[in-house]
Design a protein around this motif. Structure first.
Motif: not given
Ligand code: MN
Ligand code: MN
Length: 429
Positions: A72, A232, A262, A305
């Motif tokens: 993303h 990300d 998010e 992540v």
């Molecule tokens: Mn993320």
């Protein structure tokens, strides 16, 4: 090159634009609905300027499978409220509404810049950039001085700075003359001169405040990168580089750089929308392949992540199952909160496929979980892909200070992520 990409793409729109630029440079062409596709074709779709899908058609038919990477390109930040501008005590401010999970106390007293668009009534869209260029003035959120902090100090960390206090300082110089709100008027005049907008135009705007800090090397050994928005883009960029760097893949490679992760992946540019799967349907239609067969045969690396074990906050982690900055790309068989709520739990067979592929390509990897079980947790886009009957597994780069205005990654891990995506795109087995 990754640091340049970070600086060029601090919002999802800027990151999508930079992705399209790199894709076109690599020979990708916009996918036309109904277009016939053959091996070697490189196509992309940019969804509403905020997310990008790329595909490189493989020599095998897509019904035999596709190698999908998904990351993303939205990051936690401060969006402006619909009625953002106000003046208080001869100071002008923008009110903000935080986007994604932030620890609010981290976002005060740092330089901020503002990016986004304003859609005008005449149909034009104005691009706003305040503070993004060298020499630009920056914006900032103030905090209380320690000398008067006695009452604030008694609050919990979560309550020390509240959402309604995240107001961006914009100006202090009034227009000349009499009357109230003359500082606000002065700010509005400057915005009108630069962008031709009036206060009413804020209602049809998307303006995002992000840290005004460039990506920089961290440590005397320069082994790490500090930047805003690793989450990300630290997975998106290596996935994109693997996608556009792969020559004549056996399986069709698909790179998904999505928005709205998010905030939970809902919305027309998030992975809970059909846009990615409409793209896959068009890839199938372009080869006369059955979509269901293609989904069942496809694999997806959901790249996001992970929390890097932080020895300063060791209490939050479970060391035997932590993932560590500098120990390679991390595999998460599952994510989710507490009892794996909201997870897409990858099968043992898929984990075995991935670790085998990594080992065969000398990729340094680790496997773990986010942290201690009962402290919280989090999800990724994996479930939205898996829900379409596509085998999906989570991998990603460990990050220190995740979701803060200045996140840290190990360069070695970023490179290992790239090697993983490259091996995955090039896999011909
Ligand atoms: Mn993320
Ligand atoms: Mn995140």
């Amino acid at each position: 090159e990754y640091m340049t990409f970070l600086d060029a793409g601090k919002t999802e729109r800027l990151c999508a634009a930079e992705t399209v630029r790199l894709a076109e440079q690599a020979g990708y062409k916009p996918l036309v609905r109904g277009q016939a596709l053959k091996a070697g074709d490189k196509v992309y779709v940019c969804n509403r300027g905020k997310s990008v899908l790329l595909a490189h058609i493989g020599t095998k038919p897509i019904s035999k499978g596709a190698q999908i990477t998904a990351a993303h390109i939205d990051s936690p930040r401060l969006d402006l409220k619909p009625n953002p501008l106000y003046e208080d005590t001869e100071l002008a401010y923008f009110k903000t509404h935080y986007y994604g999970g932030i620890r609010k106390y981290q976002w005060v007293t740092i330089p901020m810049e503002l990016h986004g668009v304003v859609a005008l009534t005449d149909g034009r869209t104005v691009t706003v950039n305040i503070g993004g260029d060298d020499g630009d003035p920056k914006l900032v959120i103030t905090d209380l001085l320690p000398h008067l902090g006695q009452e604030q100090n008694k609050k919990t960390l979560a309550e020390g700075i509240m959402g309604e206090q995240l107001n961006l300082l914009l100006g202090s110089k009034p227009v000349s003359g009499e009357g109230s709100d003359r500082v606000k008027l002065s700010v509005m005049q400057l915005l009108n001169e630069k962008y031709g907008i009036t206060e009413d135009d804020f209602t049809s705007a998307e303006l995002e405040a992000v840290p005004a800090v460039k990506a920089t090397e961290i440590g005397l050994d320069r082994s790490m990168i500090g930047a805003y928005g690793h989450d990300d883009r630290v997975d998106a960029y290596p996935a994109l580089m693997a996608e556009i760097g792969t020559k004549s893949p056996a399986y069709t490679s698909v790179c998904v750089l999505t928005d709205k992760e998010e905030t939970g992946s809902d919305g027309v540019t998030g992975l809970n929308s059909m846009y990615t799967f409409h793209f896959l349907q068009q890839l199938c239609a372009g080869q006369g392949a059955d979509y269901i067969t293609a989904c069942k045969a496809a694999k997806c690396l959901s790249a996001d992540v992970t929390a890097a074990y932080d020895p300063t906050f060791a209490d939050a982690f479970e060391p035997d199952n932590g993932t560590y900055a500098g120990r390679g790309v991390a595999i998460y068989k599952y994510t989710g909160s507490r009892g794996k709520s909201g997870t897409s739990d990858a099968s043992a067979e898929l984990v075995s496929y991935l670790t085998g592929l990594m080992d065969a390509n000398s990729v340094v990897w680790q496997i773990g979980e986010m942290g201690k079980l009962d402290l919280g947790g989090g999800g990724t886009v994996a479930k939205y892909v898996a829900n379409q009957d596509i085998d999906t597994i989570d991998i990603g780069v460990p990050v220190l200070s995740m979701h803060s205005p200045f996140e840290i990654v190990s360069k070695a891990d970023v490179y290992m992520a790239y090697l993983t995506f490259k091996a995955f795109c090039e896999d011909a087995e």
